[in-house]
Scaffold this active site. Structure first.
Site, PDB file in Angstrom:
ATOM      1  N   SER A 188       1.199  -1.384  -0.086  1.00  0.00           N
ATOM      2  CA  SER A 188       0.656  -0.278  -0.209  1.00  0.00           C
ATOM      3  C   SER A 188       1.004   1.533   0.294  1.00  0.00           C
ATOM      4  O   SER A 188       2.153   1.095   0.291  1.00  0.00           O
ATOM      5  CB  SER A 188      -0.695  -0.560   1.430  1.00  0.00           C
ATOM      6  OG  SER A 188      -1.444   1.273   1.690  1.00  0.00           O
ATOM      7  N   TYR A 201      -1.058  -1.189  10.615  1.00  0.00           N
ATOM      8  CA  TYR A 201      -1.542  -1.527   8.805  1.00  0.00           C
ATOM      9  C   TYR A 201       0.458  -1.066   8.544  1.00  0.00           C
ATOM     10  O   TYR A 201       0.570  -1.713   7.026  1.00  0.00           O
ATOM     11  CB  TYR A 201      -2.655  -1.062   8.661  1.00  0.00           C
ATOM     12  CG  TYR A 201      -2.518  -1.166   6.887  1.00  0.00           C
ATOM     13  CD1 TYR A 201      -3.267  -2.274   6.390  1.00  0.00           C
ATOM     14  CD2 TYR A 201      -2.726   0.166   6.401  1.00  0.00           C
ATOM     15  CE1 TYR A 201      -3.232  -2.512   5.172  1.00  0.00           C
ATOM     16  CE2 TYR A 201      -2.929  -0.042   4.603  1.00  0.00           C
ATOM     17  CZ  TYR A 201      -3.835  -0.869   4.255  1.00  0.00           C
ATOM     18  OH  TYR A 201      -3.741  -1.584   3.216  1.00  0.00           O
TER      19      TYR A 201
END
Ligand code: NAD
Ligand code: MG
Length: 296
Positions: A188, A201
């Site tokens: 990401s 995350y």
């Protein structure tokens, strides 16, 4: 219009504002409005993965569904993993791919368990007759505004889904892979620019890039390649299951194209890195983030 028609990226897909909506994790496709485009009709295959046998995680929805459909349209047979409670989404993908005349098997299972990861690889190998590509798209994120109220259970789950499962699945798959095989992981842009409310995350997504890069070097002597896709904001169930409804109404609005990406806009990238045409590409990242760069 198909994906192969030249179009203006700003207006090619639905732009915000979107209807108010929210979901509980893991979220589902049919509750989304507008429904994401996974390439069911828009993706055009041109034979880029003939006879490939691929295991895709997170294959029920979002980016994983688009990757599975694109690879099947390019001639691959696919094994599809997602959480057991995502059976409805998984079956939809299986049926889309079955209608294309390709083989699709569903292998539900929670990847936070080491034995389950090993079982899913073994079942993919036995049902597909081998494994040419491992495509890891499953991922978990949960908003935690403040480190002092972030539980060890939440932190542990993020690390288990995003890092441990990747390690367990790769370790189980490599012995089955002949030279020419590939691994594709999914990070990401949060790896480079972490959101302050997604500390764990962002950390795991940076770990995925580093792991993939190192693995590529290690597996080169076996003739196996490994690469990583780095998505920006994409319209998938993960978003309404993570952020509140008011935020979702304007999701992606502040980006240079004025909209989030659709899952189908990543399909060809997975095909490129999983298939034979990227033969000298290994240890690379491919960012698909609508000109957002790292400044999300
Ligand atoms: P998604 O919700 O459609 O897909 C995530 C999938 O992860 C789920 O469908 C689920 O099947 C799987 N998963 C989660 N926990 C699991 C577990 N314990 N066991 C097995 N499977 C599990 O959302 P998406 O946006 O398509 O996400 C796919 C990947 O893309 C994720 O790795 C995510 O971090 C990454 N990503 C998404 C965006 C975005 O904006 N949507 C941006 C950057 C990166
Ligand atoms: Mg899902």
């Amino acid at each position: 219009m198909s994906q192969l028609d030249k179009q203006d990226p700003r207006t090619q897909f639905p732009q915000p504002p979107y209807p108010p909506q929210s979901q509980e994790l893991p979220g589902g496709t049919n509750a989304m409005d507008p429904k994401p485009d996974h390439g069911e009709t828009s993706y055009v295959g041109t034979g880029r993965m003939p006879g490939y046998r691929v295991l895709v995680t997170g294959a029920d929805s979002g980016i994983g569904r688009a990757a599975a459909i694109a690879m099947a349209k390019e001639g691959a047979d696919v094994a599809l993993n997602a959480l057991p409670e995502e059976q409805e989404d998984l079956e939809e993908v299986r049926d889309v791919i079955g209608d294309l005349g390709r083989k699709a098997v569903i292998l539900p299972g929670d990847l936070t368990d080491e034995t389950t990861c090993e079982r899913i690889v073994a079942e993919a190998v036995s049902t597909l007759g081998g494994l040419d590509s491992l495509v890891l798209v499953a991922g978990h994120q949960k908003v935690n505004e403040d480190i002092t109220t972030t539980s060890t259970e939440d932190f542990d789950l993020t690390v288990k889904v995003n890092l441990y499962a990747m390690f367990w699945l790769c370790r189980a798959a490599v012995p089955h892979m002949a030279p020419g095989s590939t691994i594709v992981t999914t990070a990401s842009v949060a790896a480079y620019q972490p959101q302050t409310r997604l500390l764990d995350y962002g950390m795991t997504k940076a770990g995925i890039i580093t792991f993939t890069n190192g693995l590529a070097g290690q597996l080169a002597s076996k003739g196996i390649r490994a690469n990583c896709i780095v998505p920006g904001p994409i319209w998938t169930p993960l978003q309404p299951a993570s952020y509140d409804s008011a935020e979702i109404e304007h999701y992606g609005e502040g980006t240079p194209f004025g909209r989030p990406g659709q899952p189908v806009e990543l399909g060809a990238a997975y095909v490129h890195l999983a298939g034979p045409e990227s033969s000298y590409t290994s240890g690379s990242t491919l960012t698909i983030a609508g000109a957002t760069g790292m400044a999300l």
